[in-house]
Design a protein around this motif. Structure first.
Motif, PDB file in Angstrom:
ATOM      1  N   VAL A 409      86.567  49.104  43.373  1.00 21.13           N
ATOM      2  CA  VAL A 409      87.037  47.675  44.139  1.00 21.13           C
ATOM      3  C   VAL A 409      87.066  48.238  45.672  1.00 21.13           C
ATOM      4  CG1 VAL A 409      88.812  46.187  44.691  1.00 21.13           C
ATOM      5  CG2 VAL A 409      88.350  46.937  42.122  1.00 21.13           C
ATOM      6  N   THR A 410      87.628  48.980  46.048  1.00 21.44           N
ATOM      7  CA  THR A 410      87.591  49.529  47.496  1.00 21.44           C
ATOM      8  C   THR A 410      86.338  49.946  47.956  1.00 21.44           C
ATOM      9  OG1 THR A 410      89.961  50.749  46.855  1.00 21.44           O
ATOM     10  CG2 THR A 410      88.744  51.401  49.073  1.00 21.44           C
ATOM     11  N   THR A 411      85.578  50.681  47.116  1.00 20.74           N
ATOM     12  CA  THR A 411      84.158  50.599  47.557  1.00 20.74           C
ATOM     13  C   THR A 411      83.241  49.286  47.748  1.00 20.74           C
ATOM     14  OG1 THR A 411      84.201  52.770  46.406  1.00 20.74           O
ATOM     15  CG2 THR A 411      81.910  52.012  46.959  1.00 20.74           C
ATOM     16  N   LEU A 412      83.335  48.701  46.941  1.00 22.70           N
ATOM     17  CA  LEU A 412      82.743  47.266  47.025  1.00 22.70           C
ATOM     18  C   LEU A 412      83.344  46.383  48.319  1.00 22.70           C
ATOM     19  CD1 LEU A 412      80.988  45.002  46.193  1.00 22.70           C
ATOM     20  CD2 LEU A 412      82.919  44.018  44.674  1.00 22.70           C
ATOM     21  N   ILE A 413      84.893  46.421  48.644  1.00 23.42           N
ATOM     22  CA  ILE A 413      85.367  45.697  49.767  1.00 23.42           C
ATOM     23  C   ILE A 413      84.861  46.438  51.069  1.00 23.42           C
ATOM     24  CG2 ILE A 413      87.369  45.321  50.928  1.00 23.42           C
ATOM     25  CD1 ILE A 413      88.796  45.203  48.188  1.00 23.42           C
TER      26      ILE A 413
END
Length: 484
Positions: A409-413
């Motif tokens: 999720v952090t990577t996608l954001i």
């Protein structure tokens, strides 16, 4: 020469005007999301703030004493093992008393450990009786500083002959702990410098929130799930921005941390009820139950499950956010999919190592319990689901799930934010200059360290990279050609 100059150009000491504009745009996008969340969190904190009243709490302070009884400290000068009655008799004779047979006497043949201790407030050495469990497990030695109970001036002390007048309570650990704290602060500041100092100050702020908001709130019976979510979010906002500064990277990591925190909280809330975590068999939990009717042991356990994963969660999210930015600055023309895939290669390595970190940290903390349960010789499944270990097992699983899900999720954001900044420029000079100077199929100059790996992953063609024109780092395509 061209390769050498292009390699030096990768050290971006001063960001360009285009990069600064892109960072400002990213910050505006993230601020539009984070400011409402922060305001909502602060409003929740104001609503849940404890009154500080301790009405209805009945807890006997183990360090309160009867009239005439004091807790004293001193340094051990000598240690001796004597007959328990002989040691007490000698102690009483030194005080002008006379040994008598009493109901509190030890058996005539038993031995006790006595520490001849010089009081810190001055005076003659006193004979402190050491608890049998301490004498057996750890022992005492000359030079140890101890805290002991002084009963010599207690009311009615003259009528309680046959009992020791000085009883061991605990070791004085102030000096080693202070030295370790100073060493820890020195190492952190020496290596991380100003950022390390800010992290230490942020840690102090986090403990302030824990001690002044979350713990009193649990004592007063505030909703434990909301209390843990609000308090943990406030801690993460303060710690991340104070330690890492206000930037798009930090804001991205904060969003990923909030997501992982929400997942951890939901899982902890479900697991606490589904697994019936009631703290049965825990001495501290029993003490809290008898202290106040407002304290919920299940709520305390729930908060503990959420708080325990904050540090590791912060670690993985800030790392992933920084990784995406580094990869993007190396190849700003790469697609969002390629950027996400490359960053997740780093994230998968982090997941593997972090899962072990959490499991071993909890196993180390619960080592005495593990040994006791092992000695029971119970089946493994029954052992892991027992009252003694179930809380540690669930804490490990809940924390691990939250941090694992926080990484993608952090990577996608982070990918969405960096692509939304709108930077469109040529690839870094380390790649473009080498392309212009090299013949087709010839090796190109590689940056060092992390940038070398990132450039290898993000370049579109299959040509290899070389450092200084001598050492070649072939890509998958060239390695297959060589093997063919």
């Amino acid at each position: 020469m061209g390769a050498g100059h292009s390699h030096a150009s990768t050290d971006h000491s001063e960001p360009t005007a285009q990069a600064m504009a892109a960072r400002r745009k990213a910050n505006r996008i993230l601020a539009a999301i984070l400011i409402p969340i922060t305001l909502l969190t602060l409003a929740g904190m104001a609503m849940l703030w404890p009154s500080g009243s301790k009405e209805g709490i009945s807890l006997a302070n183990p360090y309160s004493t009867a009239p005439g009884v004091t807790f004293d400290t001193g340094t051990i000068k000598n240690v001796a093992t004597e007959n328990c009655m002989q040691g007490v008799a000698t102690q009483e004779q030194g005080q002008g008393g006379r040994p008598q047979q009493g109901s509190g006497q030890q058996p005539q043949g038993s031995n006790c450990t006595f520490a001849f201790t010089e009081p810190d407030q001055g005076g003659s050495p006193v004979k402190v009786v050491i608890n049998p469990d301490v004498a057996t497990s750890h022992g005492v030695k000359p030079g140890d500083r101890i805290r002991y109970l002084n009963l010599s001036n207690a009311q009615g002390a003259a009528s309680t002959q046959g009992s020791p007048a000085y009883i061991f309570v605990d070791f004085v650990r102030t000096l080693p702990i202070v030295l370790l704290a100073i060493l820890y602060a020195f190492v952190v500041i020496a290596v991380a410098r100003w950022r390390g100092l800010r992290a230490l100050i942020g840690l102090v702020g986090a403990y302030f929130v824990l001690a002044s908001f979350m713990l009193p709130g649990l004592v007063e019976g505030k909703p434990p799930l909301l209390l843990a979510l609000v308090g943990s979010t406030v801690i993460m906002i303060g710690v991340l921005y104070f330690a890492h500064g206000f930037s798009a990277r930090t804001s991205t990591a904060l969003l990923g941390t909030m997501f992982g925190l929400a997942i951890t909280a939901l899982l902890a809330w479900w697991a606490t009820s589904a697994a019936n975590l009631a703290g049965v068999g825990n001495h501290d939990a029993t003490t809290l139950i008898n202290t106040s009717a407002n304290i919920s042991i299940s709520g305390v356990i729930l908060c503990g499950l959420i708080i325990s994963g904050l540090g590791v969660l912060n670690d993985v999210t800030i790392t992933q956010s920084s990784a995406v930015w580094e990869l993007y600055e190396l190849a700003p023309n790469s697609s969002a999919r390629k950027l996400f895939t490359s960053a997740m290669r780093i994230g998968r390595d982090h997941i593997a190592s972090t899962v072990y970190t959490i499991a071993f940290a909890y196993a180390g903390a619960a080592l005495p319990i593990l040994i006791i349960v092992m000695l029971y010789d119970r089946p493994l499944g029954e052992t892991l689901t027992s009252a003694e270990l179930s809380e540690e097992v669930i804490r490990t699983l809940v924390g691990s799930i939250g941090l694992v899900l926080a990484i993608p999720v952090t990577t996608l954001i982070a990918v969405l934010v960096v692509k939304a900044t709108g930077i469109r420029q040529e690839a870094p000079a380390v790649v473009t200059t080498a392309r212009a100077n090299a013949e087709p199929g010839a090796p190109r100059t590689a940056p060092s360290g992390f940038r070398r790996r990132a450039a290898t992953e993000l370049t579109d063609d299959g040509a290899g990279l070389s450092a200084g024109g001598d050492e070649t780092f072939p890509t998958r395509r060239s390695r297959r050609a060589d093997r063919g």
